[in-house]
Design a protein around this motif. Structure first.
Motif, PDB file in Angstrom:
ATOM      1  N   VAL A   1       1.006  -1.273   0.274  1.00 12.72           N
ATOM      2  CA  VAL A   1       0.073   0.003   0.126  1.00 12.72           C
ATOM      3  C   VAL A   1       1.402   1.329   0.152  1.00 12.72           C
ATOM      4  O   VAL A   1       0.256   2.649  -1.099  1.00 12.72           O
ATOM      5  N   ALA A   2       1.784   1.212   0.749  1.00 12.35           N
ATOM      6  CA  ALA A   2       2.767   2.398   1.063  1.00 12.35           C
ATOM      7  C   ALA A   2       3.297   2.209  -0.682  1.00 12.35           C
ATOM      8  O   ALA A   2       3.442   3.902  -1.039  1.00 12.35           O
ATOM      9  N   ASP A   3       4.439   2.023  -1.729  1.00 12.51           N
ATOM     10  CA  ASP A   3       4.284   1.822  -2.868  1.00 12.51           C
ATOM     11  C   ASP A   3       3.151   2.795  -3.612  1.00 12.51           C
ATOM     12  O   ASP A   3       3.422   3.417  -4.218  1.00 12.51           O
TER      13      ASP A   3
ATOM     14  N   GLY B   1       2.973   5.935  -3.263  1.00 12.48           N
ATOM     15  CA  GLY B   1       4.302   6.845  -3.856  1.00 12.48           C
ATOM     16  C   GLY B   1       5.016   6.805  -2.439  1.00 12.48           C
ATOM     17  O   GLY B   1       6.042   7.844  -2.808  1.00 12.48           O
ATOM     18  N   VAL B   2       5.125   6.088  -1.932  1.00 11.28           N
ATOM     19  CA  VAL B   2       6.342   6.217  -1.311  1.00 11.28           C
ATOM     20  C   VAL B   2       7.659   5.591  -1.646  1.00 11.28           C
ATOM     21  O   VAL B   2       7.411   4.337  -1.269  1.00 11.28           O
ATOM     22  N   LYS B   3       8.741   6.233  -1.231  1.00  9.88           N
ATOM     23  CA  LYS B   3      10.143   5.795  -1.808  1.00  9.88           C
ATOM     24  C   LYS B   3      10.034   4.714  -1.010  1.00  9.88           C
ATOM     25  O   LYS B   3      10.488   5.337   0.310  1.00  9.88           O
ATOM     26  N   GLY B   4      10.660   3.834  -0.993  1.00 14.37           N
ATOM     27  CA  GLY B   4      11.656   2.850  -0.064  1.00 14.37           C
ATOM     28  C   GLY B   4      10.179   2.087   0.734  1.00 14.37           C
ATOM     29  O   GLY B   4      10.859   1.719   1.736  1.00 14.37           O
ATOM     30  N   GLY B   5       9.247   1.969   0.379  1.00 14.11           N
ATOM     31  CA  GLY B   5       8.265   0.614   1.235  1.00 14.11           C
ATOM     32  C   GLY B   5       7.883   1.924   2.500  1.00 14.11           C
ATOM     33  O   GLY B   5       8.320   2.305   3.411  1.00 14.11           O
TER      34      GLY B   5
END
Length: 195
Positions: free
Chosen positions: A85-87, A90-94
């Motif tokens: 979900v983080a990916d 758009g969160v870079k690096g999980g």
């Protein structure tokens, strides 16, 4: 790895040894004759890949099981989104996204909020759920842990070009004690499922 909707098993050992109902709970032995785990089953009935709990996990929790009848685990007090979900956000690096913070729990008291992305606990990088559960399994209830989260603060752009922006927030959280249903309640649940 999650079996039967239960708590995840960290660092499960995969094996080509056939594991069925008759040998679950038995030892998994390596080629040198050393016990390296306990057979717990397969991911599906027709799977040729078996799963085992590593011996070091069993040894670690044996004292708790002997004295309390169950493994005592720390409690974060938040419901978490599945991996990935983080990916997608758009969160870079999980990281692990907080879906809900339970009223009165440790996460609420520390200031954790829905939408926060947990990226570090006690200095250990959190890329996915397994990382978080592994770190928490090394803790005990009452431990103070340092959390680093990315908190959504707004959008840049518009339409399809819109992108969420995040601010890094650090907080201290005191872990609670996970509730364990009493044996009678577990037996009633088992009997209800068996009917």
């Amino acid at each position: 790895l999650v079996l039967d909707g239960d708590r995840p098993v960290q660092s499960a050992i995969q094996t080509d040894a056939l594991i069925h109902q008759g040998n679950r709970g038995g030892p998994l032995i390596n080629s040198r004759g050393q016990v390296i785990g306990m057979a717990i089953g397969s991911l599906s009935e027709n799977s040729r890949i078996g799963q085992a709990v590593p011996s070091d996990s069993i040894v670690k929790h044996a004292a708790s099981i002997m004295s309390n009848g169950h493994v005592q685990r720390p409690f974060l007090g938040a419901l978490l989104a599945p991996d990935g979900v983080a990916d997608r956000l758009g969160v870079k690096g999980g990281g692990v996204v907080v879906e809900e913070v339970l009223r009165g729990g440790p996460a609420k008291k520390a200031g954790l909020m829905p939408g926060d992305v947990i990226v570090s606990v006690g200095g250990s990088r959190i890329l996915r759920m397994d990382d978080l559960v592994t770190v928490l399994d090394s803790c005990e209830s009452g431990d103070d842990i340092q959390l680093k989260v990315l908190r959504p603060v707004g959008n840049t752009g518009s339409g399809f070009a819109s992108k969420m922006t995040y601010a890094e927030v650090e907080m201290e959280l005191v872990l609670g004690q996970a509730a364990v249903p009493d044996a009678d309640a577990r037996m009633q649940d088992s009997a209800r499922v068996a009917r």
